[in-house]
Design a protein around this motif. Sequence first.
Motif, mmCIF file in Angstrom:
data_model
loop_
_atom_site.group_PDB
_atom_site.id
_atom_site.type_symbol
_atom_site.label_atom_id
_atom_site.label_comp_id
_atom_site.label_asym_id
_atom_site.label_seq_id
_atom_site.Cartn_x
_atom_site.Cartn_y
_atom_site.Cartn_z
ATOM 1 N N LEU A 129 14.114 28.589 3.900
ATOM 2 C CA LEU A 129 13.394 29.261 4.984
ATOM 3 C C LEU A 129 12.111 28.221 5.216
ATOM 4 C CD1 LEU A 129 12.828 31.886 6.571
ATOM 5 C CD2 LEU A 129 11.303 32.731 4.737
ATOM 6 N N ASN A 130 12.191 27.903 6.443
ATOM 7 C CA ASN A 130 11.166 26.911 7.048
ATOM 8 C C ASN A 130 10.489 27.491 8.065
ATOM 9 O OD1 ASN A 130 11.672 25.385 9.877
ATOM 10 N ND2 ASN A 130 13.686 25.636 8.949
ATOM 11 N N SER A 131 9.017 26.609 8.220
ATOM 12 C CA SER A 131 8.212 26.814 9.325
ATOM 13 C C SER A 131 7.586 25.696 9.941
ATOM 14 C CB SER A 131 7.141 28.128 8.890
ATOM 15 O OG SER A 131 6.337 28.257 9.929
ATOM 16 N N ASP A 132 7.018 25.388 10.955
ATOM 17 C CA ASP A 132 6.449 24.442 11.569
ATOM 18 C C ASP A 132 4.907 24.810 11.400
ATOM 19 O OD1 ASP A 132 8.994 23.901 12.804
ATOM 20 O OD2 ASP A 132 8.522 24.484 14.549
ATOM 21 N N LEU A 133 4.449 23.899 10.482
ATOM 22 C CA LEU A 133 2.579 24.059 10.200
ATOM 23 C C LEU A 133 2.198 22.946 10.377
ATOM 24 C CD1 LEU A 133 3.874 26.000 6.849
ATOM 25 C CD2 LEU A 133 3.291 27.152 8.948
ATOM 26 N N GLY A 134 0.738 23.085 10.220
ATOM 27 C CA GLY A 134 -0.388 22.101 10.257
ATOM 28 C C GLY A 134 -0.277 21.691 11.811
ATOM 29 N N GLU A 135 -0.094 22.489 12.647
ATOM 30 C CA GLU A 135 -0.196 22.433 14.145
ATOM 31 C C GLU A 135 -1.705 22.683 14.893
ATOM 32 O OE1 GLU A 135 4.186 22.666 15.335
ATOM 33 O OE2 GLU A 135 3.202 24.614 15.132
ATOM 34 N N GLY A 136 -2.607 22.571 13.906
ATOM 35 C CA GLY A 136 -4.084 22.544 14.548
ATOM 36 C C GLY A 136 -4.398 21.467 14.946
ATOM 37 N N PHE A 137 -5.713 21.376 15.265
ATOM 38 C CA PHE A 137 -6.335 20.041 15.584
ATOM 39 C C PHE A 137 -7.914 20.139 15.619
ATOM 40 C CE2 PHE A 137 -8.021 16.819 18.941
ATOM 41 C CZ PHE A 137 -7.644 15.797 18.186
ATOM 42 N N GLY A 138 -8.641 19.230 14.680
ATOM 43 C CA GLY A 138 -9.909 19.542 14.455
ATOM 44 C C GLY A 138 -10.318 20.722 13.990
ATOM 45 N N CYS B 218 2.636 15.856 12.882
ATOM 46 C CA CYS B 218 2.409 14.063 12.360
ATOM 47 C C CYS B 218 1.198 13.736 13.575
ATOM 48 C CB CYS B 218 3.789 13.243 12.397
ATOM 49 S SG CYS B 218 4.917 14.000 11.541
ATOM 50 N N GLY B 219 0.398 14.388 14.308
ATOM 51 C CA GLY B 219 -0.281 14.005 15.152
ATOM 52 C C GLY B 219 0.220 13.657 16.492
ATOM 53 N N GLY B 220 1.311 14.162 16.825
ATOM 54 C CA GLY B 220 1.871 13.670 18.241
ATOM 55 C C GLY B 220 1.620 14.989 19.166
ATOM 56 N N HIS B 221 2.248 16.194 18.859
ATOM 57 C CA HIS B 221 2.100 17.086 19.682
ATOM 58 C C HIS B 221 0.796 18.166 19.347
ATOM 59 C CE1 HIS B 221 4.237 18.633 16.354
ATOM 60 N NE2 HIS B 221 4.027 19.990 16.738
ATOM 61 N N ALA B 222 0.382 17.868 17.912
ATOM 62 C CA ALA B 222 -0.603 18.611 17.241
ATOM 63 C C ALA B 222 -1.059 17.725 15.974
ATOM 64 C CB ALA B 222 -0.205 19.994 16.793
ATOM 65 N N MET C 273 8.128 5.879 18.540
ATOM 66 C CA MET C 273 7.211 6.984 18.337
ATOM 67 C C MET C 273 7.339 7.651 17.082
ATOM 68 S SD MET C 273 6.708 10.274 21.026
ATOM 69 C CE MET C 273 8.190 10.965 20.764
ATOM 70 N N VAL C 274 8.725 8.049 16.891
ATOM 71 C CA VAL C 274 9.046 9.042 15.604
ATOM 72 C C VAL C 274 8.568 8.072 14.303
ATOM 73 C CG1 VAL C 274 10.958 9.869 14.321
ATOM 74 C CG2 VAL C 274 10.977 10.084 16.810
ATOM 75 N N ALA C 275 8.981 6.759 14.368
ATOM 76 C CA ALA C 275 8.855 6.104 13.205
ATOM 77 C C ALA C 275 7.020 5.926 13.179
ATOM 78 C CB ALA C 275 9.135 4.462 13.244
ATOM 79 N N ALA C 276 6.331 5.939 13.986
ATOM 80 C CA ALA C 276 4.864 5.898 13.930
ATOM 81 C C ALA C 276 4.333 7.307 13.291
ATOM 82 C CB ALA C 276 4.258 5.419 15.032
ATOM 83 N N GLN C 277 4.794 8.296 13.894
ATOM 84 C CA GLN C 277 4.247 9.605 13.305
ATOM 85 C C GLN C 277 4.885 10.029 12.182
ATOM 86 O OE1 GLN C 277 4.385 12.862 16.386
ATOM 87 N NE2 GLN C 277 4.549 11.669 17.989
ATOM 88 N N VAL C 278 5.892 9.578 11.828
ATOM 89 C CA VAL C 278 6.524 10.136 10.350
ATOM 90 C C VAL C 278 5.749 9.151 9.364
ATOM 91 C CG1 VAL C 278 8.540 10.151 8.878
ATOM 92 C CG2 VAL C 278 8.714 11.001 11.130
ATOM 93 N N GLY C 279 5.761 7.806 9.828
ATOM 94 C CA GLY C 279 4.944 6.906 8.770
ATOM 95 C C GLY C 279 3.453 7.213 8.545
ATOM 96 N N ALA C 280 2.681 7.974 9.629
ATOM 97 C CA ALA C 280 1.497 8.545 9.398
ATOM 98 C C ALA C 280 1.332 9.453 8.288
ATOM 99 C CB ALA C 280 1.082 8.662 10.713
ATOM 100 N N LEU C 281 2.198 10.389 8.619
ATOM 101 C CA LEU C 281 2.415 11.466 7.684
ATOM 102 C C LEU C 281 2.717 11.155 6.202
ATOM 103 C CD1 LEU C 281 2.272 14.746 7.623
ATOM 104 C CD2 LEU C 281 4.494 14.929 7.438
ATOM 105 N N GLN C 282 3.670 10.020 6.036
ATOM 106 C CA GLN C 282 3.961 9.506 4.850
ATOM 107 C C GLN C 282 2.621 9.009 3.965
ATOM 108 O OE1 GLN C 282 7.240 7.211 5.615
ATOM 109 N NE2 GLN C 282 8.639 8.378 4.388
ATOM 110 N N GLY C 283 1.885 8.207 4.822
ATOM 111 C CA GLY C 283 0.775 7.454 4.525
ATOM 112 C C GLY C 283 -0.327 8.536 3.820
ATOM 113 N N VAL C 284 -0.645 9.665 4.761
ATOM 114 C CA VAL C 284 -1.561 10.800 4.383
ATOM 115 C C VAL C 284 -1.121 11.698 3.069
ATOM 116 C CG1 VAL C 284 -2.792 12.902 5.089
ATOM 117 C CG2 VAL C 284 -2.536 10.737 6.640
ATOM 118 N N ALA C 285 0.374 11.658 3.045
ATOM 119 C CA ALA C 285 1.039 12.360 2.200
ATOM 120 C C ALA C 285 0.748 11.643 0.559
ATOM 121 C CB ALA C 285 2.481 12.288 2.292
#
Length: 250
Positions: free
Chosen positions: A3-12, A33-37, A84-96
């Motif tokens: 069971l999954n959900s799209d989360l972390g979609e706030g901003f500031g 990952c910082g693209g849509h949110a 674009m996908v590589a940059a966003q996923v890579g950013a999340l991996q770095g913060v992770a």
Amino acid sequence: MDLNSDLGEGFGPWAMGDDAAMLGIVTSANIACGGHASDPDTMFATLRMAAEKGVCIGAHPGYADRLGFGRRVIPMEPAEIARMVAAQVGALQGVAALAGAKVAYVKAHGALANLAADRREVADAIAGAVKALPGGLAILAISGTELEAAGRAADLPTFSEIFADRAYLPNGRLVPRSRPDAMILGAKAAADRLIDFLDSGRMPVIGGDPIPLAAQSICVHGDSPEAVAMAAEIRARLTAAGVKLAPFRA
């Protein structure tokens, strides 16, 4: 079943949904990952909560369109989409890495996911980016789409999802959000439909007979007002029906 959900979609300072409550219900979380949110602080907080609750973590890249929440197509060449996908996923991996968490898979968001459902060159671009990234990432794709096929063609671990809160067309695609019948309203209605699907393997559609779909994961969108109630009802009903809930990927 996952069971999954799209989360972390706030901003500031702007929050979207109740991530803490959802992370107590779901088994996998698709984190923006910082693209849509999202932003680095939102990513960190969501990653930390997910890791603490033992929830499997996925990256949720989408078009860089916060105003449209990633639900509008931005004209891009496949190579641009891959970067674009590589940059966003890579950013999340770095913060992770800072949060003591690990990203296990990638699920495209919104308009990007819908485009990749039908256009193989877009699907291949996403799969190529995922394959090039470190960490042995998997793909979570809408069931029966080109992205699902592209992930498997790239020899990536590929899993299929269905949506608890979205209506389907006879071709297996989601009803566009511009239509008034796009959403499944009410926790009980969504849970009833899922139980029927698990019994039959066929998903009800608008304007046709139910269609067969494969699924290892069920999505409840975290941004809808009744998301927490719906996810809780679905988890309770699935558990009562003898369905074991666990991440599709360890």
